[in-house]
Scaffold this motif. Structure first.
Motif, PDB file in Angstrom:
ATOM      1  N   LYS A  34     -97.367 -41.721  -5.089  1.00  0.00           N
ATOM      2  CA  LYS A  34     -96.370 -40.927  -4.645  1.00  0.00           C
ATOM      3  C   LYS A  34     -96.409 -41.210  -2.973  1.00  0.00           C
ATOM      4  CE  LYS A  34     -95.319 -39.270  -8.726  1.00  0.00           C
ATOM      5  NZ  LYS A  34     -94.057 -39.597  -9.396  1.00  0.00           N
ATOM      6  N   SER A  78     -84.477 -33.172  -0.446  1.00  0.00           N
ATOM      7  CA  SER A  78     -83.891 -33.590  -1.727  1.00  0.00           C
ATOM      8  C   SER A  78     -84.132 -34.950  -1.686  1.00  0.00           C
ATOM      9  CB  SER A  78     -82.600 -33.157  -1.743  1.00  0.00           C
ATOM     10  OG  SER A  78     -81.783 -33.798  -0.706  1.00  0.00           O
ATOM     11  N   GLU A  79     -83.906 -35.949  -0.757  1.00  0.00           N
ATOM     12  CA  GLU A  79     -84.079 -37.420  -0.748  1.00  0.00           C
ATOM     13  C   GLU A  79     -85.593 -37.615  -1.050  1.00  0.00           C
ATOM     14  OE1 GLU A  79     -80.495 -38.780   2.073  1.00  0.00           O
ATOM     15  OE2 GLU A  79     -82.422 -38.371   2.872  1.00  0.00           O
ATOM     16  N   SER A 110     -87.732 -35.607  -2.585  1.00  0.00           N
ATOM     17  CA  SER A 110     -87.916 -35.316  -4.067  1.00  0.00           C
ATOM     18  C   SER A 110     -87.441 -36.353  -5.107  1.00  0.00           C
ATOM     19  CB  SER A 110     -87.264 -33.946  -4.409  1.00  0.00           C
ATOM     20  OG  SER A 110     -87.533 -33.553  -5.618  1.00  0.00           O
ATOM     21  N   LYS A 111     -86.306 -37.090  -4.767  1.00  0.00           N
ATOM     22  CA  LYS A 111     -85.835 -38.008  -5.632  1.00  0.00           C
ATOM     23  C   LYS A 111     -86.571 -39.082  -5.584  1.00  0.00           C
ATOM     24  CE  LYS A 111     -80.821 -36.769  -5.789  1.00  0.00           C
ATOM     25  NZ  LYS A 111     -79.453 -36.885  -5.457  1.00  0.00           N
ATOM     26  N   THR A 112     -87.080 -39.690  -4.463  1.00  0.00           N
ATOM     27  CA  THR A 112     -87.976 -40.791  -4.242  1.00  0.00           C
ATOM     28  C   THR A 112     -89.438 -40.879  -4.873  1.00  0.00           C
ATOM     29  OG1 THR A 112     -86.950 -41.103  -2.045  1.00  0.00           O
ATOM     30  CG2 THR A 112     -88.976 -42.217  -2.544  1.00  0.00           C
ATOM     31  N   THR A 113     -89.838 -39.619  -4.934  1.00  0.00           N
ATOM     32  CA  THR A 113     -91.105 -39.333  -5.606  1.00  0.00           C
ATOM     33  C   THR A 113     -90.997 -38.846  -7.183  1.00  0.00           C
ATOM     34  OG1 THR A 113     -91.344 -37.104  -4.657  1.00  0.00           O
ATOM     35  CG2 THR A 113     -92.346 -38.928  -3.520  1.00  0.00           C
ATOM     36  N   SER A 114     -89.875 -38.376  -7.430  1.00  0.00           N
ATOM     37  CA  SER A 114     -89.616 -37.861  -8.856  1.00  0.00           C
ATOM     38  C   SER A 114     -90.309 -36.454  -8.904  1.00  0.00           C
ATOM     39  CB  SER A 114     -90.099 -38.885  -9.885  1.00  0.00           C
ATOM     40  OG  SER A 114     -89.325 -39.844  -9.658  1.00  0.00           O
ATOM     41  N   PRO A 152     -90.313 -32.631  -8.597  1.00  0.00           N
ATOM     42  CA  PRO A 152     -89.373 -31.477  -8.185  1.00  0.00           C
ATOM     43  C   PRO A 152     -89.727 -30.598  -6.985  1.00  0.00           C
ATOM     44  CG  PRO A 152     -90.213 -31.314 -10.719  1.00  0.00           C
ATOM     45  CD  PRO A 152     -90.887 -32.633  -9.900  1.00  0.00           C
TER      46      PRO A 152
END
Length: 830
Positions: free
Chosen positions: A134, A151-152, A154-158, A160
């Protein structure tokens, strides 16, 4: 060389803290800074806020390290001095802070929010650390993009919840965070197309046509669309791009090809976010009763600044409003028209725009942030340019939040349905009442206030009796239509005689049948949404309760969920009782959703719609439901109190109040007044234009005094009885109430704290304090609540009493033992 002055700015921040914060103005901004502008300022260790400059001065603050303003967001003020004064009054009267008022007043797009951004630490040494998958993914993304929002990340690392990972990487010295302000405001820019000057020549145009016809049919289609829209080619008018390319397959690419060939020129035009109608020059005709009432209103304004217009339902109060609005606008003054519900603005704005066209605007929370800023700027700047046209609002409709708009020359405020509790803000602070705030706002502008209602609040009517307000009345319905016939259905009698059909008494069911056969419409009022207010086990009496609130969950059949109406928590309904495992779980009571489902069983050919909070969450849902009922595409409308608030339908033959008892038995000193108002207002939806309407009130207590007063339309009798009780027990309008709410997550700790604070308050106000007591719902979102009610004298001592309450509360919370208790003040609670 002129000497550079050292300037300071007192900045108001949208935070629940008292006062302003002083910042140093950079020399480069000295010539640009002024009161009312938004400024970006640092706050705390690493926070950035946009605040409002309250005052620019040269007085250095006491000796401490002063921070600099980062930048100015506006060239000119966005808030006026009069607005600041209004905010200050609201904060003082409603015992809140100016920062809380600012947060409520400004449109969302003008309150810039700080967003955490993650960037690489320049001195980072990734090779010195063992990184997991991660962390490597985040570092790679930062290397590519430079920075990421949470938020970006969070999406990059999957993940939540990405904050723990970021904290770990910060501890390793790999990344740093900073706060950035994002300004969401964007004007609406529409691309327009214009024919190049060269092609206004007939020969050039002929050659172009020949070329397109042979080799570029799509371009020819776009060209023909422009010619058909433009009408007069010699003027080379600008046409919106969408009109030229819309519905043409490949139209956008064809237009771009024509632009690259020099056939068309494109430009961007700032346009309004709203569609505006042209005014129709239709005169408003008044009957003799309306003319008399209009004269009473005008005479009242000669004596008093506030007039109460007490007109029965469907008496034509709106026509009077239109007359007064026209006269006010002809004097070059602005009008604010307050309504209790967004649903009402949907219906009334159409009527007003027919009379006032694009001079009438509308403002409410269902608009997107850009639209709300546009209305604000329109009033602040005296109009906005939309293409080649100036749009200037001299009339604004809206719910309670419209009192915060930057009016320049307010001449009249109309508070329609002034008795409505929707005008009171409950959470968050400031907990203001828009009617009372409007009266003060009008006094600041030297404007007049017209309060309108068929069932005035006891406070407003009492002010007329005491001579504080002037009074005008319309005692008859418009067009000579009689007041509806009101019948009472005794539910005990019908249940014993087995005459009920589901939740409908014999007389209501028969009246609905007759109305539908005659082509009339029906409104059914039930002040509970959902399918069933509660589920209950027949064996052990278990009830499903919210795990965060002390309240039972309501069953909503459409989503097949049990739902808390306080915190929003949802869960699946159990197949068996979790307490005793019995499958005998039954539904108790009924809500609007259940009525909506049952009606097609009895009236299969009728179209049924429902109007409550669940069906009106989207922006256009109000309009769709109301328009369908107006156009008679809906035969039966089921709703909560939304259907009672001044809606005007011309074909309603029957109104049914399905359960009057809930309103009558609510434990509150205002419950009988509210029950009368609600039943009278719902009744007023019947028979407004043609024959006399019919209203059926279903109750287990047909002899109740309020039921009798509603059936006889006897407001005076209700007022006399209620005002006598309030005088005897020292309730408003004879006193001012302040509710002190104390909140904490631990019940035992809150009990001790509430008793201690109330003891101190009681010392200051002997024999004027009630409580502390738990409200009906004692816990919301895991916060237990205890209330203490303080009865304060009216008049000049009120502000002193409020100061005493604030002082004793602050001293209480400064003690270590009580720091964790949250104390909330609610002035004039409803």
């Amino acid at each position: 060389m002129t000497e550079r002055r050292t300037l300071y700015a007192d900045v108001l921040l949208p935070l629940p803290v008292k006062g302003t914060f002083t910042y140093r103005v950079p020399y480069a901004l000295n010539a640009h800074v002024c009161d009312g502008q938004r400024a970006v300022v640092p706050f705390g260790r690493n926070k950035v806020y946009s605040g409002l400059i309250r005052r620019v001065h040269e007085d250095p603050p006491p000796s401490f390290r002063i921070k600099y303003i980062h930048s100015l967001l506006d060239e000119k003020p966005v808030v006026t001095a009069r607005q600041f004064s209004f905010w200050e009054w609201l904060a003082n009267y409603y015992m809140s802070t100016e920062g809380e008022v600012m947060a409520a007043a400004l449109p969302p797009a003008m309150k810039l929010a700080g967003e955490t951004r993650i960037t690489l630490n320049p001195s980072a040494r990734p090779e010195q650390h063992s990184l997991n998958e991660k962390e490597e993914a985040l570092l790679e993304a930062l290397g590519n993009k430079g920075q990421l929002s949470l938020s970006e990340a969070s999406k990059t690392t999957s993940l939540p919840k990405v904050l723990p990972l970021i904290k770990t990487m910060m501890e390793k010295g790999l990344v740093v965070t900073r706060e950035e302000l994002d300004n969401p405001w964007r004007p609406k820019v529409v691309t327009h197309v214009r024919l190049a000057k060269k092609f206004s020549d007939e020969q050039e145009m002929k050659e172009l046509f020949d070329y397109c016809e042979k080799r570029a049919p799509r371009q020819l289609e776009v060209l023909m669309r422009y010619i058909g829209t433009a009408k007069n080619l010699a003027d080379r008018p600008e046409v919106p791009r969408q009109l030229v390319t819309g519905n043409i397959n490949g139209g956008h690419a064809a237009l771009q090809a024509l632009v690259s060939k020099g056939v068309f020129e494109t430009s961007g035009k700032e346009l309004s976010y709203f569609d505006h109608l042209e005014a129709e020059k239709k005169p408003v005709s008044l009957n003799e009763y309306q003319v008399k009432a209009l004269e009473e209103v005008k005479n009242g304004f000669r004596r008093k600044d506030t007039v109460l217009l007490h007109g029965v339902t469907s008496s034509g109060k709106t026509e009077l409003y239109i007359k007064l609005i026209k006269e006010t606008m002809e004097r070059g003054e602005q009008v604010l028209y307050l309504l209790p519900e967004i649903a009402l603005t949907t219906q009334i704005i159409r009527r007003l725009q027919h009379h006032f066209g694009d001079r009438a605007g509308i403002y409410h929370s269902r608009f997107n942030p850009m639209e709300r800023v546009e209305v604000w700027n329109n009033l602040l700047q005296g109009g906005i340019q939309s293409g080649d046209k100036l749009i200037r609002y001299d009339l604004v409709l809206g719910p309670r939040s419209a009192v915060f708009l930057p009016f320049r020359k307010l001449g009249l405020i109309i508070v329609d349905e002034e008795h409505e509790t929707s005008y009171k803000q409950h959470n968050p602070a400031p907990r203001y009442h828009a009617r009372d705030a409007a009266i003060y706002l009008a006094s600041m502008h030297g404007a007049r206030v017209l309060l309108g209602s068929a069932t005035p609040s006891l406070e407003a009517y009492s002010n007329c009796q005491s001579g504080k307000f002037a009074y005008a009345t319309i005692a008859r319905r418009h067009g000579g239509v009689k007041m509806p016939e009101i019948l009472v259905a005794n539910l005990r009698h019908d249940k014993r005689g087995k005459a009920m059909k589901s939740h409908f008494s014999h007389i209501l069911f028969k009246s609905m049948e007759e109305a539908l056969q005659d082509g009339e419409q029906v409104i059914l009022f039930q002040n509970r949404r959902g399918f069933s207010p509660r589920l209950e086990c027949n064996v052990c009496r278990w009830l499903p309760e919210c795990h965060q609130c002390d309240v039972s969950l309501v069953y909503h059949k459409k989503i097949n969920r049990l739902k808390c109406h306080y915190c929003g928590h949802t869960t699946m309904p159990p197949a068996t009782c979790p307490s005793c495992t019995s499958p005998a779980i039954k539904m108790q009571g009924f809500g609007t959703e259940k009525i909506e489902e049952e009606l097609p069983v009895f009236f299969p050919e009728a179209t049924v719609a429902r109007m409550d909070l669940d069906t009106t969450r989207s922006r256009h849902s109000y309009r769709k439901i109301i328009e369908d009922f107006e156009e008679r595409r809906t035969d039966i409308l089921v709703g909560t109190q939304m259907v009672s608030k001044g809606l005007d339908f011309n074909n309603v033959g029957v109104v049914g109040i399905l359960n009057a008892d809930n309103m009558l038995t609510f434990p509150d000193f205002r419950s009988h007044e509210r029950a009368f108002q609600l039943m009278a207002q719902v009744s007023g939806r019947a028979g407004r234009y043609r024959k006399r309407g019919k209203v059926i009130i279903q109750t287990h207590h047909p002899g109740h005094p309020i039921i009798k007063q509603v059936t006889e339309n006897d407001y005076e009798a209700m007022y006399r009885k209620q005002i006598a009780e309030r005088r005897e027990f020292h309730y408003p309008p004879f006193t001012r109430l302040i509710k002190v709410s104390m909140l904490h997550t631990r019940e035992d700790y809150l009990d001790e704290a509430a008793n201690e604070l109330t003891r101190r308050i009681r010392k200051l106000f002997p024999e004027k304090v009630l409580g502390p007591e738990y409200p009906l719902v004692a816990r919301i979102r895991n916060q237990y609540i205890k209330n203490t009610l303080v009865k304060c004298s009216r008049g000049q001592h009120l502000m002193a009493d409020k100061k005493k309450l604030v002082d004793v509360s602050e001293k209480f919370r400064q003690e270590n033992k009580w720091k964790a208790v949250k104390v909330v003040f609610n002035v004039d609670p409803l």
